[in-house]
Design a protein around this motif. Structure first.
Motif, short mmCIF file in Angstrom:
data_model
loop_
_atom_site.label_atom_id
_atom_site.label_comp_id
_atom_site.label_asym_id
_atom_site.label_seq_id
_atom_site.Cartn_x
_atom_site.Cartn_y
_atom_site.Cartn_z
N VAL A 1 55.77 -17.78 31.31
CA VAL A 1 54.67 -18.41 32.02
C VAL A 1 53.47 -18.57 31.08
O VAL A 1 52.81 -19.61 31.06
CB VAL A 1 54.28 -17.60 33.26
CG1 VAL A 1 53.03 -18.17 33.93
CG2 VAL A 1 55.44 -17.58 34.25
N ALA A 2 53.21 -17.55 30.28
CA ALA A 2 52.12 -17.63 29.30
C ALA A 2 52.35 -18.77 28.32
O ALA A 2 51.41 -19.51 27.97
CB ALA A 2 51.99 -16.30 28.56
N ALA A 3 53.58 -18.93 27.87
CA ALA A 3 53.90 -20.02 26.94
C ALA A 3 53.67 -21.37 27.59
O ALA A 3 53.17 -22.31 26.94
CB ALA A 3 55.36 -19.90 26.47
N ALA A 4 54.01 -21.49 28.88
CA ALA A 4 53.79 -22.75 29.59
C ALA A 4 52.31 -23.04 29.75
O ALA A 4 51.87 -24.20 29.66
CB ALA A 4 54.49 -22.71 30.94
N LEU A 5 51.52 -22.01 30.02
CA LEU A 5 50.07 -22.18 30.12
C LEU A 5 49.49 -22.64 28.78
O LEU A 5 48.64 -23.54 28.73
CB LEU A 5 49.41 -20.86 30.53
CG LEU A 5 49.57 -20.43 31.99
CD1 LEU A 5 49.17 -18.97 32.15
CD2 LEU A 5 48.75 -21.32 32.91
N MET B 1 42.92 -27.14 14.54
CA MET B 1 42.95 -25.84 15.20
C MET B 1 42.13 -25.91 16.50
O MET B 1 41.00 -26.39 16.49
CB MET B 1 42.37 -24.77 14.28
CG MET B 1 42.42 -23.36 14.86
SD MET B 1 41.57 -22.16 13.83
CE MET B 1 42.54 -22.28 12.31
N THR B 2 42.72 -25.46 17.59
CA THR B 2 42.08 -25.52 18.90
C THR B 2 41.38 -24.20 19.21
O THR B 2 41.92 -23.13 18.92
CB THR B 2 43.13 -25.81 19.98
OG1 THR B 2 43.80 -27.04 19.67
CG2 THR B 2 42.49 -25.93 21.36
N ARG B 3 40.21 -24.29 19.81
CA ARG B 3 39.54 -23.08 20.29
C ARG B 3 39.84 -22.96 21.79
O ARG B 3 39.50 -23.84 22.58
CB ARG B 3 38.04 -23.11 20.05
CG ARG B 3 37.34 -21.81 20.51
CD ARG B 3 35.90 -21.73 20.04
NE ARG B 3 35.21 -20.54 20.53
CZ ARG B 3 35.28 -19.33 19.99
NH1 ARG B 3 36.04 -19.15 18.90
NH2 ARG B 3 34.61 -18.31 20.50
N ILE B 4 40.47 -21.86 22.16
CA ILE B 4 40.91 -21.61 23.53
C ILE B 4 40.13 -20.44 24.09
O ILE B 4 40.07 -19.37 23.46
CB ILE B 4 42.42 -21.29 23.57
CG1 ILE B 4 43.23 -22.39 22.89
CG2 ILE B 4 42.88 -21.08 25.00
CD1 ILE B 4 44.66 -21.97 22.56
N GLN C 1 49.98 -15.15 22.05
CA GLN C 1 50.68 -16.33 21.57
C GLN C 1 49.73 -17.33 20.93
O GLN C 1 50.08 -18.00 19.95
CB GLN C 1 51.45 -16.99 22.72
CG GLN C 1 52.60 -16.14 23.25
CD GLN C 1 53.39 -16.85 24.34
OE1 GLN C 1 53.39 -18.07 24.44
NE2 GLN C 1 54.08 -16.08 25.18
N GLY C 2 48.52 -17.44 21.47
CA GLY C 2 47.55 -18.36 20.88
C GLY C 2 47.14 -17.94 19.49
O GLY C 2 47.07 -18.77 18.57
N ALA D 1 47.62 -26.14 27.78
CA ALA D 1 46.29 -26.14 27.19
C ALA D 1 46.22 -26.99 25.93
O ALA D 1 45.18 -27.59 25.62
CB ALA D 1 45.87 -24.70 26.86
N LEU D 2 47.33 -27.08 25.20
CA LEU D 2 47.34 -27.73 23.90
C LEU D 2 47.84 -29.17 23.91
O LEU D 2 47.72 -29.88 22.91
CB LEU D 2 48.21 -26.92 22.93
CG LEU D 2 47.73 -25.49 22.63
CD1 LEU D 2 48.76 -24.76 21.78
CD2 LEU D 2 46.37 -25.51 21.93
#
Length: 266
Positions: free
Chosen positions: A178-182, A1-4, A20-21, A186-187
């Motif tokens: 765009v949010a999904a691409a960001l 699990m990633t912390r963003i 989305q995150g 990030a991941l």
């Protein structure tokens, strides 16, 4: 699990990155000068909100603590915010590096470095800050959002004159894509490259007059389409087609498709 950690996670794109995150099962921290209260429209359940300010550095350490990656969706549209936009980015990146964050992803605009418009110049200046950061960084340049065009048309329609910039074409994209691409950026696994620039555009390139007509059909708004030449830096940018990236059609939602999905709120 990633912390963003999402800087500017209460704006249009940032809030969608947060949503989305969280939906993807990640731990999400939101950095904002004015965090929304639980139960309000802008609050995403499951995210952790921090009051922080990149212009002063206040609260940044707490918001970034334990983060693997920071996604920068901050905006500086005018005035002091625009003037301090690049400096705020430098302060955010320095705090991220101090916190041991491994990567930073920034939202930007296509060909912002080729425009002399103030807002675009501020984006380009911040891109340079990212390029020279000690972190692994990625800048995601996007074409204009569907919502931007809808706001322009709606503003004119209030006086029954729907504005159309002469000769302008657009390649609009949904902010959710765009949010999904960001979030994908990030991941993704470390690339080994210190700095990268990536571009994302909408699925079609359409004359502004046709976009205005589509908006009128979807909203039922009345008004005369008024074509005019746009002077200054933005006019030059649009006339040169610098807002277009025909080779980077990554989005799937057309303007008409977006209008149909948002008909109740237009």
């Amino acid at each position: 699990m990633t912390r963003i950690c999402v800087a500017g996670g209460t704006g249009q794109v940032g809030r969608e990155v947060v949503r989305q995150g969280v939906a993807g099962g990640h731990r999400v921290a939101v950095l904002s000068r004015n965090p929304p209260a639980p139960g309000t429209a802008g609050h995403i359940d499951g995210a952790e909100y921090f009051r922080a300010d990149v212009t002063t550095g206040e609260g940044l350490a707490a918001a970034l603590a334990g983060a693997d990656v920071v996604v920068d969706c901050l905006e500086g549209f005018s005035g002091k915010a625009r003037k301090n936009f690049a400096d705020g980015g430098a302060r955010l990146l320095a705090a991220a590096q101090d916190a041991g964050v491994g990567r930073a992803v920034m939202l930007s605009i296509v060909n912002c470095d080729r425009s002399s418009a103030g807002y675009y110049r501020s984006k380009a200046a911040k891109e340079t800050v990212y390029e020279h950061s000690g972190l692994e960084t990625l800048v995601l340049r996007a074409t204009q959002f569907h919502s931007l065009l809808a706001r322009v048309f709606a503003a004119g329609a209030r006086v029954r004159l729907v504005p159309v910039v002469k000769g302008a074409r657009f390649q609009p994209i949904a902010h959710t894509e765009v949010a999904a691409a960001l979030l994908d950026a990030a991941l993704e696994a470390p690339s080994g490259a210190r700095h990268r620039v990536r571009t994302i555009g909408g699925p079609e390139i359409v004359n502004m007059r046709e976009l205005a007509r589509s908006w009128q059909r979807a909203t039922g708004a009345r008004g005369r389409l008024v074509e005019f030449p746009l002077p200054g830096a933005m006019g030059k940018y649009l006339r040169a087609g610098l807002n277009l990236v025909p080779e980077e059609r990554h989005g799937t939602q057309t303007f008409e498709g977006w209008l149909a999905m948002h008909a109740d709120s237009l």
